[in-house]
Design a protein around this motif. Sequence first.
Motif, short mmCIF file in Angstrom:
data_model
loop_
_atom_site.label_atom_id
_atom_site.label_comp_id
_atom_site.label_asym_id
_atom_site.label_seq_id
_atom_site.Cartn_x
_atom_site.Cartn_y
_atom_site.Cartn_z
N ASP A 8 0.84 -1.20 0.00
CA ASP A 8 0.00 0.00 0.00
C ASP A 8 0.88 1.25 0.00
O ASP A 8 0.92 2.02 0.96
CB ASP A 8 -0.92 -0.03 1.22
CG ASP A 8 -1.99 1.04 1.15
OD1 ASP A 8 -2.10 1.70 0.10
OD2 ASP A 8 -2.73 1.21 2.14
N ILE A 9 1.62 1.43 -1.10
CA ILE A 9 2.54 2.56 -1.24
C ILE A 9 2.15 3.34 -2.49
O ILE A 9 1.85 2.75 -3.53
CB ILE A 9 4.00 2.07 -1.35
CG1 ILE A 9 4.41 1.32 -0.08
CG2 ILE A 9 4.94 3.23 -1.62
CD1 ILE A 9 5.78 0.69 -0.17
N LEU A 10 2.18 4.65 -2.39
CA LEU A 10 1.83 5.51 -3.51
C LEU A 10 3.06 6.28 -3.98
O LEU A 10 3.91 6.67 -3.18
CB LEU A 10 0.73 6.49 -3.12
CG LEU A 10 -0.53 5.91 -2.47
CD1 LEU A 10 -1.53 7.03 -2.20
CD2 LEU A 10 -1.16 4.82 -3.31
N TYR A 11 3.14 6.52 -5.25
CA TYR A 11 4.17 7.37 -5.82
C TYR A 11 3.80 8.82 -5.51
O TYR A 11 2.65 9.21 -5.68
CB TYR A 11 4.25 7.14 -7.33
CG TYR A 11 5.41 7.83 -8.02
CD1 TYR A 11 6.64 7.19 -8.15
CD2 TYR A 11 5.27 9.11 -8.54
CE1 TYR A 11 7.70 7.81 -8.80
CE2 TYR A 11 6.32 9.74 -9.19
CZ TYR A 11 7.53 9.08 -9.31
OH TYR A 11 8.58 9.69 -9.95
N ASN A 12 4.79 9.61 -5.09
CA ASN A 12 4.49 10.98 -4.66
C ASN A 12 3.33 10.98 -3.66
O ASN A 12 2.29 11.60 -3.86
CB ASN A 12 4.16 11.89 -5.85
CG ASN A 12 5.39 12.47 -6.49
OD1 ASN A 12 6.48 12.38 -5.93
ND2 ASN A 12 5.23 13.07 -7.66
N SER A 34 -6.37 2.40 -7.40
CA SER A 34 -5.82 2.73 -8.71
C SER A 34 -4.41 3.31 -8.57
O SER A 34 -3.52 3.01 -9.38
CB SER A 34 -6.73 3.75 -9.42
OG SER A 34 -7.95 3.15 -9.78
N PHE A 35 -4.20 4.13 -7.55
CA PHE A 35 -2.88 4.73 -7.35
C PHE A 35 -1.84 3.69 -6.92
O PHE A 35 -0.67 3.80 -7.30
CB PHE A 35 -2.96 5.85 -6.31
CG PHE A 35 -3.76 7.05 -6.75
CD1 PHE A 35 -3.83 7.41 -8.08
CD2 PHE A 35 -4.46 7.81 -5.82
CE1 PHE A 35 -4.56 8.52 -8.49
CE2 PHE A 35 -5.20 8.92 -6.21
CZ PHE A 35 -5.25 9.27 -7.56
N ILE A 36 -2.27 2.72 -6.13
CA ILE A 36 -1.35 1.64 -5.75
C ILE A 36 -0.87 0.90 -6.99
O ILE A 36 0.31 0.60 -7.15
CB ILE A 36 -2.04 0.67 -4.77
CG1 ILE A 36 -2.26 1.34 -3.41
CG2 ILE A 36 -1.20 -0.60 -4.59
CD1 ILE A 36 -3.14 0.54 -2.47
N GLN A 37 -1.80 0.67 -7.90
CA GLN A 37 -1.46 -0.08 -9.11
C GLN A 37 -0.73 0.78 -10.15
O GLN A 37 0.00 0.23 -10.98
CB GLN A 37 -2.72 -0.69 -9.71
CG GLN A 37 -3.32 -1.78 -8.82
CD GLN A 37 -4.55 -2.40 -9.44
OE1 GLN A 37 -5.59 -1.76 -9.54
NE2 GLN A 37 -4.45 -3.63 -9.86
N SER A 38 -0.92 2.09 -10.11
CA SER A 38 -0.22 2.96 -11.06
C SER A 38 1.23 3.20 -10.65
O SER A 38 2.05 3.66 -11.45
CB SER A 38 -0.94 4.30 -11.19
OG SER A 38 -0.79 5.08 -10.01
N ARG A 39 1.55 2.87 -9.39
CA ARG A 39 2.89 3.19 -8.87
C ARG A 39 4.01 2.58 -9.70
O ARG A 39 5.03 3.24 -9.96
CB ARG A 39 2.99 2.71 -7.41
CG ARG A 39 4.39 2.90 -6.81
CD ARG A 39 4.39 2.52 -5.34
NE ARG A 39 4.07 1.13 -5.14
CZ ARG A 39 4.96 0.13 -5.16
NH1 ARG A 39 6.23 0.39 -5.39
NH2 ARG A 39 4.58 -1.10 -4.94
N LEU A 40 3.85 1.34 -10.15
CA LEU A 40 4.93 0.70 -10.92
C LEU A 40 5.21 1.45 -12.22
O LEU A 40 6.37 1.61 -12.61
CB LEU A 40 4.57 -0.76 -11.21
CG LEU A 40 4.54 -1.71 -10.01
CD1 LEU A 40 4.30 -3.13 -10.47
CD2 LEU A 40 5.82 -1.61 -9.21
N GLU A 41 4.15 1.89 -12.90
CA GLU A 41 4.34 2.65 -14.13
C GLU A 41 4.97 4.01 -13.83
O GLU A 41 5.82 4.50 -14.58
CB GLU A 41 3.00 2.85 -14.85
CG GLU A 41 2.50 1.62 -15.58
CD GLU A 41 3.44 1.20 -16.70
OE1 GLU A 41 3.63 1.99 -17.65
OE2 GLU A 41 4.02 0.10 -16.62
N GLU A 42 4.54 4.64 -12.73
CA GLU A 42 5.12 5.94 -12.35
C GLU A 42 6.60 5.79 -12.04
O GLU A 42 7.43 6.63 -12.44
CB GLU A 42 4.36 6.51 -11.15
CG GLU A 42 2.93 6.93 -11.47
CD GLU A 42 2.16 7.38 -10.23
OE1 GLU A 42 1.95 8.60 -10.09
OE2 GLU A 42 1.79 6.50 -9.42
N GLU A 43 6.96 4.73 -11.35
CA GLU A 43 8.37 4.50 -11.02
C GLU A 43 9.17 4.20 -12.27
O GLU A 43 10.31 4.67 -12.43
CB GLU A 43 8.49 3.35 -10.02
CG GLU A 43 7.99 3.71 -8.62
CD GLU A 43 8.05 2.54 -7.66
OE1 GLU A 43 8.26 1.40 -8.14
OE2 GLU A 43 7.89 2.76 -6.45
#
Length: 336
Positions: A8-12, A34-43
């Motif tokens: 349960d980690i979010l980017y920014n 959705s933000f948890i799952q978007s984190r890998l793409e953001e990273e």
Amino acid sequence: MSNKVYEDILYNEDKKNKFLSQYNKQTQTIYRQSFIQSRLEEERLEKDLGEFNLSEIEELMYAFNPLTIAASKARASVIRTYIDWYISNGYMEKAQTNINPMSTIDAETWYEKFVNKEEVLYYSEEQIRAAVDNAVNYQDKAIIQLLFEGAAGKWLSELRNLKEEDIDWDNSILTLYDSDEGIRNEETKRLFFASDKLMSILEKAIAEKEYQKKNGTTEARNPVSDLLENGYVLKPARTRNEYEERIEQHVIYRRLSVLAELYDMPYLRAKNITRSGMLWMAKQILDRDGVLEKPQYIEIADKFNISFVTIGKTTMRSWVPLKQFINIESLNRIYG
């Protein structure tokens, strides 16, 4: 992406939490996923979701792996809303424009292209029949068969409200009641024609006194629970709270969840069983009439008690949304 368990980690995270703080807890939970799952793409791209261009957004949408158009639209709505907020708060650092790249998207085909059409959410009549036959508890058989044949109601109230006195054994007719705040609502009363199979299951479910945990496979010290005789067809296990008048909705969900895991049928959920029943009925109607048009959809809507809608001076069943999942393509995928 959808099958992986994420921390349960979010980017920014500070920015995301500031955005989420605008909403109630339920909405926050939905958006956060959705933000948890978007984190890998953001990273991977080393930039916040708020700065994604359209092609990067599309890659993320494919990674979300939505199984329906509605799910695809819901995911897209989260992204669109977040980017609007990101721009309005002056966070746009790397992007070359302050225009939301999703602002011009309105075509249904854009959302549809991300839907995983290889994943089948619904089950054939043969699969449902096997699920019923392999259940050792008639209480569980009754849940699946009732849903498949068209009983449901708000919070599954048509199942939870069903009493032995509501069953016309001679004519195979059930009197079903929906609920208003847990009370049987007389205004929702409807007659429901049941199959011979369902009638036989209901008779045995009423007579059932014990419930075998985990479909008879548990290694627990007490593998069987006594059922509470509460006057209803579906009975909870006997506990200290013997004042409980009828089975709770979450108990039905839990029983289905256990069977889903044992059967390796991950979509064996109440809504999906109901829709599987609609699709089976649609197949039978298509075989009979050769077409699936408004009269056929209304016939399905009547059986499954779909809500009414008023358009102008005309009130009818809300049949049009059924076309989203009841169509020739979906029938071919399930029944070949």
